[in-house]
Design an enzyme around this catalytic site. Sequence first.
Site, PDB file in Angstrom:
ATOM      1  N   ASN A 111       0.950  -1.342  -0.093  1.00 25.63           N
ATOM      2  CA  ASN A 111      -0.028  -0.088   0.039  1.00 25.63           C
ATOM      3  C   ASN A 111       0.604   1.338   0.103  1.00 25.63           C
ATOM      4  OD1 ASN A 111      -2.235  -1.966   0.362  1.00 25.63           O
ATOM      5  ND2 ASN A 111      -2.641  -1.144   2.166  1.00 25.63           N
ATOM      6  N   THR A 156     -13.683  38.677 -31.583  1.00 24.81           N
ATOM      7  CA  THR A 156     -14.549  38.296 -30.726  1.00 24.81           C
ATOM      8  C   THR A 156     -15.704  37.816 -31.189  1.00 24.81           C
ATOM      9  OG1 THR A 156     -15.831  40.578 -30.389  1.00 24.81           O
ATOM     10  CG2 THR A 156     -13.763  40.169 -29.051  1.00 24.81           C
ATOM     11  N   HIS A 157     -16.279  36.612 -30.627  1.00 21.61           N
ATOM     12  CA  HIS A 157     -17.546  35.957 -31.364  1.00 21.61           C
ATOM     13  C   HIS A 157     -17.136  35.445 -32.855  1.00 21.61           C
ATOM     14  CE1 HIS A 157     -19.953  37.344 -28.188  1.00 21.61           C
ATOM     15  NE2 HIS A 157     -19.352  38.582 -28.500  1.00 21.61           N
ATOM     16  N   SER A 278      -5.018  14.045 -49.006  1.00 23.87           N
ATOM     17  CA  SER A 278      -6.540  13.372 -49.204  1.00 23.87           C
ATOM     18  C   SER A 278      -6.399  12.149 -50.275  1.00 23.87           C
ATOM     19  CB  SER A 278      -7.635  14.423 -49.640  1.00 23.87           C
ATOM     20  OG  SER A 278      -8.696  13.834 -50.054  1.00 23.87           O
ATOM     21  N   LYS A 284      -5.768  18.787 -51.832  1.00 23.58           N
ATOM     22  CA  LYS A 284      -5.884  18.834 -50.245  1.00 23.58           C
ATOM     23  C   LYS A 284      -4.400  18.998 -49.398  1.00 23.58           C
ATOM     24  CE  LYS A 284      -9.192  19.313 -48.187  1.00 23.58           C
ATOM     25  NZ  LYS A 284      -9.871  18.045 -47.637  1.00 23.58           N
ATOM     26  N   ASN A 286      -4.034  18.803 -45.390  1.00 22.03           N
ATOM     27  CA  ASN A 286      -4.945  18.811 -44.403  1.00 22.03           C
ATOM     28  C   ASN A 286      -3.871  19.021 -43.056  1.00 22.03           C
ATOM     29  OD1 ASN A 286      -6.971  17.996 -45.858  1.00 22.03           O
ATOM     30  ND2 ASN A 286      -6.712  15.855 -45.771  1.00 22.03           N
ATOM     31  N   GLU A 291      -5.750  19.018 -35.885  1.00 20.72           N
ATOM     32  CA  GLU A 291      -7.035  18.243 -35.879  1.00 20.72           C
ATOM     33  C   GLU A 291      -6.949  17.038 -34.645  1.00 20.72           C
ATOM     34  OE1 GLU A 291      -8.289  16.902 -39.636  1.00 20.72           O
ATOM     35  OE2 GLU A 291      -8.621  19.108 -40.255  1.00 20.72           O
ATOM     36  N   TYR A 318      -6.794   1.918   1.871  1.00 14.20           N
ATOM     37  CA  TYR A 318      -6.672   1.485   0.417  1.00 14.20           C
ATOM     38  C   TYR A 318      -7.781   0.468   0.141  1.00 14.20           C
ATOM     39  CZ  TYR A 318      -4.455  -0.649  -3.681  1.00 14.20           C
ATOM     40  OH  TYR A 318      -4.317  -1.152  -4.921  1.00 14.20           O
ATOM     41  N   LYS A 326      -4.095   3.954 -12.805  1.00 10.81           N
ATOM     42  CA  LYS A 326      -2.822   4.071 -13.475  1.00 10.81           C
ATOM     43  C   LYS A 326      -3.121   4.354 -14.880  1.00 10.81           C
ATOM     44  CE  LYS A 326      -0.172   1.054 -10.540  1.00 10.81           C
ATOM     45  NZ  LYS A 326      -1.268   1.262  -9.407  1.00 10.81           N
TER      46      LYS A 326
END
Length: 460
Positions: A111, A156-157, A278, A284, A286, A291, A318, A326
């Site tokens: 323990n 902003t936004h 792609s 493409k 990517n 991501e 314990y 873990k």
Amino acid sequence: MSSKLWGGRFDLPTNKLVEEFNATILIEKRLFPVDIKGSIAHATMLAKQEIITQEEAAQIISGLQAVAKEVEEGTFVYDTADEDVHMSIEKRMTEIIGPVGGKLHTARSRNDQTTLDSKMHMRATIKENLALIRQMQEVIIQRAKGEINVIMPGYTHLQTGQPILFSHWIMAYFWMLERDFSRFEDLYKRMGQCPLGSAALAGTTFPIDRFYTAELLGFDEPTPNSIDSVSDRDHMVEFNAAAAICFMHLSRLSEEIVMFSSQDFKFIELSDDFCTGSSIMPQKKNPDIAEKIRGKTGRMYGNLMAILTTMKGLPLAYNTDMSEDKEAVYDSMDTLQLSLQVMTPMIEKMVIIEANTRNAADRGFSTATDMADYLVRKGLPFREAHHVVGSTVNYCIKHDKKLDELTIDEFRSFSELIEDDIYQDITLEACVSARASYGGTAPQAVEAQIQRAESIVAAD
């Protein structure tokens, strides 16, 4: 009769399914070096206190070192029948040196061993995390210094707000990471108490010296309560919390990298070696790394919830439930470190497309607030100035014009206070430079911010 080291109480051997179900040894391979180090310290203390002889301690330490060599060379046999790292090492050490190996476990328990191992391993991991965070911060500082005057829109936004410097934008992530650094650093300090010697839950009848083993193992002092020592998993919870918060910051940066590297923004160009293509669309490129980091955030949050839920209703002291700590913690450790390692060079190698960031800042009426400030300096109350500028922007939208494309007569149709000097006050450079307040986006304010950041990094 059971062949387990603890098997005296049992008539039947452990069911094979139970062995497989209970075993944590395969998960705990990373703990073998710290478990051996803890055992060497314990044997050294037992000899110092004359609980075992110096000769016995020397034999035990020699056996532990032999086990460590097997682990290092990859010849050690990991057997689920041994249950965990502690039993596995003790069993193999005893096979090497004989019955005297059984004296190692005097005055301790699995323990206190398991809490000791997790703390020692985590403290080492935190040091690695701190170094990786600093490396990323250093790259951020270098990028800020290299593009100190590049103008981009601030949002902003996700709507254009005001023009800012790229250097100011990227330095925002330096300070997020600095808070992450401080969280891990604080956790390291809180883990400075050594649980070894708490035994099963109540301490031991032997005259051990816990201060001595704490010193040998690099701790500040022993834990003051043996029950708390063996039932404490706060450090595991805190680590997952700090890692989840850090990952939130990495995810926010990843989102902006994904967004800013898209064709619709094209503020940045990622290096080819940090992108993928792609299978069907040949054009493409990517941003898969960003991501992927953004996607892994959900797993990091899940790891935090897992350890919190495991611990939420456990009685003292314990309980075997705690062996479930873990996997979630190790996953957070590995995921955070790998993500920091891969994200740092990605940021270092990305190219800033200044023409695009400037053009974007020039759209969306990002200088409107400065026009309002101009009117305030002319004596108009801010709320009235806000209304005047709003009406002016509405006019511009209907006539497909930018603010600096209006004639002076058009400006004065909204306020007689406006004069020819309006044009010099609503340039992008003027708007950025005007925000010289502490922590602002003006070049001199950003330079001061960078200098402070450099002093923080240099202090380590």
